[in-house]
Write a protein that holds these residues in place. Sequence first.
Motif, PDB file in Angstrom:
ATOM      1  N   LEU A 125       0.845  -1.196   0.000  1.00 35.48           N
ATOM      2  CA  LEU A 125       0.000   0.000   0.000  1.00 35.48           C
ATOM      3  C   LEU A 125       0.877   1.241   0.000  1.00 35.48           C
ATOM      4  CD1 LEU A 125      -2.673  -1.174   2.575  1.00 35.48           C
ATOM      5  CD2 LEU A 125      -3.133  -0.518   0.210  1.00 35.48           C
ATOM      6  N   GLY A 126       0.398   2.255  -0.705  1.00 34.70           N
ATOM      7  CA  GLY A 126       1.111   3.528  -0.688  1.00 34.70           C
ATOM      8  C   GLY A 126       2.255   3.606  -1.670  1.00 34.70           C
ATOM      9  N   THR A 127       2.379   2.666  -2.591  1.00 39.97           N
ATOM     10  CA  THR A 127       3.416   2.767  -3.619  1.00 39.97           C
ATOM     11  C   THR A 127       2.760   3.145  -4.952  1.00 39.97           C
ATOM     12  OG1 THR A 127       3.307   0.370  -3.958  1.00 39.97           O
ATOM     13  CG2 THR A 127       4.998   1.178  -2.471  1.00 39.97           C
ATOM     14  N   ALA A 128       2.305   2.150  -5.705  1.00 41.40           N
ATOM     15  CA  ALA A 128       1.654   2.472  -6.976  1.00 41.40           C
ATOM     16  C   ALA A 128       0.274   3.103  -6.753  1.00 41.40           C
ATOM     17  CB  ALA A 128       1.517   1.214  -7.821  1.00 41.40           C
ATOM     18  N   PHE A 129      -0.381   2.686  -5.680  1.00 41.96           N
ATOM     19  CA  PHE A 129      -1.721   3.181  -5.392  1.00 41.96           C
ATOM     20  C   PHE A 129      -1.710   3.949  -4.071  1.00 41.96           C
ATOM     21  CE2 PHE A 129      -2.828  -0.924  -7.674  1.00 41.96           C
ATOM     22  CZ  PHE A 129      -2.995  -0.292  -8.892  1.00 41.96           C
ATOM     23  N   PRO A 130      -2.750   4.754  -3.820  1.00 47.46           N
ATOM     24  CA  PRO A 130      -2.800   5.482  -2.540  1.00 47.46           C
ATOM     25  C   PRO A 130      -2.863   4.523  -1.355  1.00 47.46           C
ATOM     26  CG  PRO A 130      -4.457   6.303  -4.093  1.00 47.46           C
ATOM     27  CD  PRO A 130      -3.905   5.055  -4.679  1.00 47.46           C
ATOM     28  N   PRO A 131      -2.437   4.983  -0.166  1.00 48.01           N
ATOM     29  CA  PRO A 131      -2.402   4.074   0.989  1.00 48.01           C
ATOM     30  C   PRO A 131      -3.778   3.689   1.512  1.00 48.01           C
ATOM     31  CG  PRO A 131      -1.663   6.289   1.591  1.00 48.01           C
ATOM     32  CD  PRO A 131      -1.825   6.289   0.114  1.00 48.01           C
ATOM     33  N   GLY A 132      -4.765   4.557   1.382  1.00 49.71           N
ATOM     34  CA  GLY A 132      -6.104   4.241   1.900  1.00 49.71           C
ATOM     35  C   GLY A 132      -6.797   3.212   1.031  1.00 49.71           C
ATOM     36  N   ILE A 133      -7.507   2.288   1.669  1.00 48.51           N
ATOM     37  CA  ILE A 133      -8.159   1.212   0.916  1.00 48.51           C
ATOM     38  C   ILE A 133      -9.237   1.731  -0.037  1.00 48.51           C
ATOM     39  CG2 ILE A 133      -9.683  -0.785   1.181  1.00 48.51           C
ATOM     40  CD1 ILE A 133      -6.815  -1.518   1.572  1.00 48.51           C
ATOM     41  N   PRO A 134     -10.158   2.598   0.404  1.00 55.60           N
ATOM     42  CA  PRO A 134     -11.172   3.080  -0.547  1.00 55.60           C
ATOM     43  C   PRO A 134     -10.531   3.811  -1.730  1.00 55.60           C
ATOM     44  CG  PRO A 134     -11.780   3.657   1.701  1.00 55.60           C
ATOM     45  CD  PRO A 134     -10.381   3.146   1.751  1.00 55.60           C
ATOM     46  N   GLU A 135      -9.496   4.612  -1.436  1.00 56.42           N
ATOM     47  CA  GLU A 135      -8.817   5.339  -2.513  1.00 56.42           C
ATOM     48  C   GLU A 135      -8.106   4.370  -3.444  1.00 56.42           C
ATOM     49  OE1 GLU A 135      -8.382   5.881   0.699  1.00 56.42           O
ATOM     50  OE2 GLU A 135      -9.382   7.802   1.055  1.00 56.42           O
ATOM     51  N   CYS A 136      -7.552   3.313  -2.838  1.00 66.67           N
ATOM     52  CA  CYS A 136      -6.823   2.307  -3.606  1.00 66.67           C
ATOM     53  C   CYS A 136      -7.768   1.563  -4.562  1.00 66.67           C
ATOM     54  CB  CYS A 136      -6.164   1.338  -2.636  1.00 66.67           C
ATOM     55  SG  CYS A 136      -5.080   0.173  -3.406  1.00 66.67           S
ATOM     56  N   SER A 137      -8.908   1.122  -4.028  1.00 63.89           N
ATOM     57  CA  SER A 137      -9.841   0.393  -4.898  1.00 63.89           C
ATOM     58  C   SER A 137     -10.412   1.326  -5.963  1.00 63.89           C
ATOM     59  CB  SER A 137     -10.958  -0.272  -4.084  1.00 63.89           C
ATOM     60  OG  SER A 137     -11.584   0.662  -3.249  1.00 63.89           O
ATOM     61  N   GLY A 138     -10.617   2.604  -5.593  1.00 58.96           N
ATOM     62  CA  GLY A 138     -11.081   3.573  -6.588  1.00 58.96           C
ATOM     63  C   GLY A 138     -10.057   3.777  -7.682  1.00 58.96           C
ATOM     64  N   CYS A 139      -8.796   3.799  -7.302  1.00 60.27           N
ATOM     65  CA  CYS A 139      -7.721   3.988  -8.273  1.00 60.27           C
ATOM     66  C   CYS A 139      -7.661   2.802  -9.247  1.00 60.27           C
ATOM     67  CB  CYS A 139      -6.405   4.139  -7.516  1.00 60.27           C
ATOM     68  SG  CYS A 139      -5.020   4.573  -8.544  1.00 60.27           S
ATOM     69  N   ILE A 140      -7.779   1.592  -8.702  1.00 59.85           N
ATOM     70  CA  ILE A 140      -7.779   0.397  -9.566  1.00 59.85           C
ATOM     71  C   ILE A 140      -8.939   0.472 -10.557  1.00 59.85           C
ATOM     72  CG2 ILE A 140      -8.135  -2.113  -9.583  1.00 59.85           C
ATOM     73  CD1 ILE A 140      -6.697  -2.197  -6.868  1.00 59.85           C
ATOM     74  N   SER A 141     -10.109   0.826 -10.044  1.00 57.61           N
ATOM     75  CA  SER A 141     -11.282   0.880 -10.928  1.00 57.61           C
ATOM     76  C   SER A 141     -11.112   1.941 -12.010  1.00 57.61           C
ATOM     77  CB  SER A 141     -12.540   1.169 -10.112  1.00 57.61           C
ATOM     78  OG  SER A 141     -12.924   0.026  -9.399  1.00 57.61           O
ATOM     79  N   ARG A 142     -10.550   3.085 -11.629  1.00 54.09           N
ATOM     80  CA  ARG A 142     -10.365   4.138 -12.640  1.00 54.09           C
ATOM     81  C   ARG A 142      -9.395   3.680 -13.728  1.00 54.09           C
ATOM     82  NH1 ARG A 142     -11.424   7.534  -8.318  1.00 54.09           N
ATOM     83  NH2 ARG A 142      -9.309   7.360  -7.489  1.00 54.09           N
ATOM     84  N   LEU A 183     -10.569   2.950 -23.652  1.00 55.07           N
ATOM     85  CA  LEU A 183      -9.723   2.935 -24.850  1.00 55.07           C
ATOM     86  C   LEU A 183     -10.090   1.783 -25.781  1.00 55.07           C
ATOM     87  CD1 LEU A 183      -6.301   3.772 -23.137  1.00 55.07           C
ATOM     88  CD2 LEU A 183      -7.615   5.253 -24.677  1.00 55.07           C
ATOM     89  N   CYS A 184     -10.881   0.847 -25.278  1.00 53.94           N
ATOM     90  CA  CYS A 184     -11.380  -0.267 -26.107  1.00 53.94           C
ATOM     91  C   CYS A 184     -12.838  -0.039 -26.513  1.00 53.94           C
ATOM     92  CB  CYS A 184     -11.268  -1.583 -25.341  1.00 53.94           C
ATOM     93  SG  CYS A 184      -9.588  -2.040 -24.911  1.00 53.94           S
ATOM     94  N   GLY A 185     -13.333   1.149 -26.279  1.00 53.54           N
ATOM     95  CA  GLY A 185     -14.694   1.476 -26.719  1.00 53.54           C
ATOM     96  C   GLY A 185     -15.786   1.121 -25.734  1.00 53.54           C
ATOM     97  N   VAL A 186     -15.417   0.758 -24.512  1.00 46.75           N
ATOM     98  CA  VAL A 186     -16.422   0.403 -23.500  1.00 46.75           C
ATOM     99  C   VAL A 186     -16.578   1.576 -22.533  1.00 46.75           C
ATOM    100  CG1 VAL A 186     -17.034  -1.169 -21.616  1.00 46.75           C
ATOM    101  CG2 VAL A 186     -15.862  -2.047 -23.656  1.00 46.75           C
ATOM    102  N   GLU A 187     -17.753   2.133 -22.482  1.00 47.98           N
ATOM    103  CA  GLU A 187     -17.984   3.267 -21.582  1.00 47.98           C
ATOM    104  C   GLU A 187     -18.370   2.731 -20.208  1.00 47.98           C
ATOM    105  OE1 GLU A 187     -20.697   6.154 -23.125  1.00 47.98           O
ATOM    106  OE2 GLU A 187     -19.836   6.026 -25.141  1.00 47.98           O
ATOM    107  N   ALA A 188     -17.391   2.713 -19.333  1.00 45.82           N
ATOM    108  CA  ALA A 188     -17.614   2.163 -17.991  1.00 45.82           C
ATOM    109  C   ALA A 188     -17.389   3.255 -16.958  1.00 45.82           C
ATOM    110  CB  ALA A 188     -16.657   0.999 -17.739  1.00 45.82           C
ATOM    111  N   GLY A 189     -18.214   3.235 -15.928  1.00 47.65           N
ATOM    112  CA  GLY A 189     -18.056   4.212 -14.860  1.00 47.65           C
ATOM    113  C   GLY A 189     -18.264   3.564 -13.514  1.00 47.65           C
ATOM    114  N   MET A 190     -17.711   4.209 -12.475  1.00 45.98           N
ATOM    115  CA  MET A 190     -17.861   3.651 -11.130  1.00 45.98           C
ATOM    116  C   MET A 190     -19.285   3.816 -10.625  1.00 45.98           C
ATOM    117  SD  MET A 190     -14.555   4.106  -8.736  1.00 45.98           S
ATOM    118  CE  MET A 190     -13.855   5.630  -9.293  1.00 45.98           C
ATOM    119  N   ASN A 191     -19.702   2.840  -9.848  1.00 42.84           N
ATOM    120  CA  ASN A 191     -21.071   2.851  -9.346  1.00 42.84           C
ATOM    121  C   ASN A 191     -21.292   3.972  -8.352  1.00 42.84           C
ATOM    122  OD1 ASN A 191     -23.711   1.786  -8.607  1.00 42.84           O
ATOM    123  ND2 ASN A 191     -22.710   1.134  -6.725  1.00 42.84           N
ATOM    124  N   GLY A 192     -20.315   4.183  -7.445  1.00 45.22           N
ATOM    125  CA  GLY A 192     -20.493   5.173  -6.387  1.00 45.22           C
ATOM    126  C   GLY A 192     -21.521   4.701  -5.373  1.00 45.22           C
TER     127      GLY A 192
END
Lengths: 231, 137
Positions: free
Chosen positions: A91-108, A116-125
């Motif tokens: 935690l805290g290297t490639a992604f932010p140290p906080g878990i919610p921020e980390c999972s959000g970063c992965i999803s983004r 970039l493959c033509g799929v319009e995907a967005g986070m649920n929130g």
Amino acid sequence: MTPWLFLHEGNCPPELTMETDLDLFEAVRAGAIEGSLRVYNWTEPAVTTGCHQKSFAFHDRELVLPVLHRPTGGGAVLHGNDITFSICTPLGTAFPPGIPECSGCISRIFASALGLCGVEAGMNGGRHLFSPVCFARPSPAELLADGSKILGLALARKGGFMLAQGVIPLRVDRVLAERVFGDHDMPECRGILEMYPDFSPALFLVRLRECLASHAGVLLQECSQGDHEYH
Amino acid sequence: MNIKVVKDLIELIKDTDVVELEWTPERIHIIRRSGPYEPPYSRPHDNDRTSVSLKEKHTVTVTSPLVGTFYRSPSPETPPYVKVGDRVAKNQVLCVIEAMKLMNEIESHVDGIVAAILKQDGERVGYGDQLFIVEEL
């Protein structure tokens, strides 16, 4: 750039899916590798359940499929034809140290690669509501496309390290899904190839590599199947 | 278990000769001693431990850093990480809390002995809820 091991395995037998993820996680925790991305499909249908999911039973009591416990949380997933992945990182290297921020970063990052493959995907929130069936209900950091959940994500944290396990269904076998879960728990569940027939998993991995580099400073280094130097 | 009840019980026996109090919905079990305190969980191989009086013990309370579900074991089929009386090392895993599909391991902050487990397996916990009392060694 942070070098990560990139393991692209093709089809994986169920009994090696969770085991290999845990091997990679231990290798990262031991400092043998700085991080890893593993991507695979399944040689046969199987179900994974959340780490503490109790008393899971098939709706069709005569159905026989491998059932595997994930080391991460969440509900049950029917695998068969999908892009399954795991990410192991401090935690805290490639992604932010906080878990919610980390999972959000992965999803983004995954949303960017899908875009970039033509799929319009967005986070649920929104807020998290547990469901015993993963794809019956999206969690805040999971991805939706055209109203359907297309990326399920669950995590485990051990000390300062994180294991993320995720799945993007390519095609959903609804007959089998109904035998596994019953018909009431799988609303709007569609594979990405059912929504975007031109979607290319191979191109997606190329875009994902680019997005990991640009968004998280991660350089993926290939490790072919059978070349498990992390052991 | 209501944490206020636990606190009240601890306050009640403070500065008394009660050295062990076990409370369940069915009964309250009290042990009183006037001599040096020998913990009931001492094992034969723990001979290197010296007996200390209860008043000298320093306890550390492990609290929940997040809202979620408390689990005592890695999975339903496996034994608990720790039991009351277990000796634990600093950074040893005591439990997991599942929150928003995240399995979050909770570790001991100190070397010590698990004196109390304040939550039941599968119980919902809130931020700051007390989970364990560990007697620091």
